[in-house]
Design a protein around this motif. Structure first.
Motif, PDB file in Angstrom:
ATOM      1  N   UNK A 103       0.849  -1.190   0.000  1.00 38.96           N
ATOM      2  CA  UNK A 103       0.000   0.000   0.000  1.00 38.96           C
ATOM      3  C   UNK A 103       0.887   1.242   0.000  1.00 38.96           C
ATOM      4  N   UNK A 104       0.426   2.343  -0.582  1.00 37.81           N
ATOM      5  CA  UNK A 104       1.196   3.585  -0.553  1.00 37.81           C
ATOM      6  C   UNK A 104       1.549   4.013   0.871  1.00 37.81           C
ATOM      7  N   UNK A 105       0.622   3.799   1.798  1.00 38.67           N
ATOM      8  CA  UNK A 105       0.879   4.190   3.191  1.00 38.67           C
ATOM      9  C   UNK A 105       2.020   3.365   3.791  1.00 38.67           C
ATOM     10  N   UNK A 106       2.055   2.076   3.449  1.00 32.86           N
ATOM     11  CA  UNK A 106       3.126   1.207   3.940  1.00 32.86           C
ATOM     12  C   UNK A 106       4.474   1.646   3.375  1.00 32.86           C
ATOM     13  N   UNK A 107       4.493   1.953   2.089  1.00 34.94           N
ATOM     14  CA  UNK A 107       5.740   2.417   1.468  1.00 34.94           C
ATOM     15  C   UNK A 107       6.198   3.726   2.092  1.00 34.94           C
ATOM     16  N   UNK A 108       5.262   4.650   2.300  1.00 38.19           N
ATOM     17  CA  UNK A 108       5.632   5.939   2.888  1.00 38.19           C
ATOM     18  C   UNK A 108       6.214   5.758   4.284  1.00 38.19           C
ATOM     19  N   UNK A 109       5.650   4.837   5.048  1.00 39.20           N
ATOM     20  CA  UNK A 109       6.170   4.585   6.396  1.00 39.20           C
ATOM     21  C   UNK A 109       7.606   4.086   6.323  1.00 39.20           C
ATOM     22  N   UNK A 110       7.906   3.200   5.366  1.00 40.32           N
ATOM     23  CA  UNK A 110       9.257   2.679   5.232  1.00 40.32           C
ATOM     24  C   UNK A 110      10.228   3.782   4.818  1.00 40.32           C
ATOM     25  N   UNK A 111       9.813   4.615   3.867  1.00 40.69           N
ATOM     26  CA  UNK A 111      10.686   5.702   3.395  1.00 40.69           C
ATOM     27  C   UNK A 111      10.982   6.671   4.530  1.00 40.69           C
ATOM     28  N   UNK A 112       9.954   7.098   5.242  1.00 38.18           N
ATOM     29  CA  UNK A 112      10.151   8.057   6.333  1.00 38.18           C
ATOM     30  C   UNK A 112      11.012   7.459   7.438  1.00 38.18           C
ATOM     31  N   UNK A 113      10.806   6.180   7.723  1.00 35.29           N
ATOM     32  CA  UNK A 113      11.599   5.534   8.763  1.00 35.29           C
ATOM     33  C   UNK A 113      13.069   5.492   8.372  1.00 35.29           C
ATOM     34  N   UNK A 114      13.349   5.138   7.128  1.00 35.74           N
ATOM     35  CA  UNK A 114      14.738   5.050   6.683  1.00 35.74           C
ATOM     36  C   UNK A 114      15.394   6.423   6.653  1.00 35.74           C
ATOM     37  N   UNK A 115      14.661   7.440   6.240  1.00 37.16           N
ATOM     38  CA  UNK A 115      15.227   8.787   6.220  1.00 37.16           C
ATOM     39  C   UNK A 115      15.467   9.303   7.633  1.00 37.16           C
ATOM     40  N   UNK A 116      14.644   8.868   8.608  1.00 37.63           N
ATOM     41  CA  UNK A 116      14.928   9.228  10.008  1.00 37.63           C
ATOM     42  C   UNK A 116      16.266   8.656  10.443  1.00 37.63           C
ATOM     43  N   UNK A 117      16.531   7.402  10.052  1.00 38.50           N
ATOM     44  CA  UNK A 117      17.821   6.792  10.397  1.00 38.50           C
ATOM     45  C   UNK A 117      18.955   7.574   9.767  1.00 38.50           C
ATOM     46  N   UNK A 118      18.780   7.991   8.511  1.00 34.34           N
ATOM     47  CA  UNK A 118      19.813   8.768   7.824  1.00 34.34           C
ATOM     48  C   UNK A 118      20.077  10.067   8.568  1.00 34.34           C
TER      49      UNK A 118
END
Length: 242
Positions: A108-123
């Motif tokens: 789902x788009x929401x699932x993808x967005x959660x993964x992207x935001x989470x990874x960018x937080x780590x960055x």
């Protein structure tokens, strides 16, 4: 002026590229797309590496695994692999060769967005760590980490390894909290910016990869020991340089 996070979508399905382009653009990202490895290479040569790559495993010509390895030879840009929903092996291989996370199709788009935001937080956490000027070198056991180049070197046999962004974040977590038991959620947040999912294999793959770099394993954990039911611990002395 706020600079948008730039995402490169590499997928041979034109409909998926269009949908992701529209969704991510509406969500505030700058988006570029490529249908295969040649198009990805052309983009990177013209524009440099983006801030994040969404990379499909199944591509014509060079597949996603080969492209992930190619990227990792030159860059530590975050990579999320797009994998088949039922193929856990694709997910494990992707993590072993340097991908930072994976998401199974269909998603789902929401699932993808959660993964992207989470990874960018780590960055961003890693970037803030550099801004705080950590010691240039950290010695642990027989290894030395250069925190600027993300390279570890063995003090005796001169063996060296360049660490991916995820591997570096994982090692720094242990080095800044030595002799402390770290649970899976703590490790997942440090390396992916999110809590661990139930039965997720990614953390096991990351730990195995880092142990391999250090010349040890779960059976012979000279550096990172497993504390059954609790987490993991770095069990060697750590000293900080300048």
């Amino acid at each position: 002026m706020h600079v948008k996070t730039h995402i490169l979508v590499v997928d041979d399905d034109a409909e998926i590229r269009l949908l992701l382009d529209e969704y991510l653009t509406k969500s505030g990202f700058a988006v570029s797309t490529a249908e295969d490895g040649d198009a990805m290479d052309a983009f990177i040569q013209s524009h440099g590496y983006p801030d994040l790559v969404l990379l499909d495993v199944m591509l014509p010509g060079e597949d996603g695994f080969a492209l992930c390895q190619k990227i990792r030879r030159d860059s530590q840009v975050p990579i999320i692999m797009l994998t088949a929903v039922s193929d856990e092996m694709d997910q494990i291989i992707g993590l072993e060769i340097g991908a930072d996370d994976y998401i199974a199709k269909p998603f789902s788009p929401r699932q993808l967005m959660a993964r992207i935001k989470a990874l960018m937080r780590r960055v961003h956490v890693v970037e803030e760590m550099h801004e705080e000027q950590p010691p240039r070198t950290i010695q642990f056991g027989e290894w030395m980490l250069d925190t600027l180049s993300h390279r570890i070197s063995h003090l005796e046999n001169q063996d060296t390894h360049d660490l991916s962004g995820t591997d570096f974040a994982l090692l720094m977590l242990f080095l800044t909290r030595p002799n402390e038991v770290l649970d899976r959620d703590t490790i997942s947040f440090a390396t992916r910016g999110r809590e661990a999912l139930p039965l997720e294999r990614g953390i096991d793959v990351q730990l195995s990869r880092l142990r391999h770099r250090l010349g040890c394993s779960e059976q012979f954990p000279h550096y990172i020991k497993t504390m059954r039911g609790n987490g993991y611990i770095l069990s060697v002395p750590v000293s900080y340089g300048h």
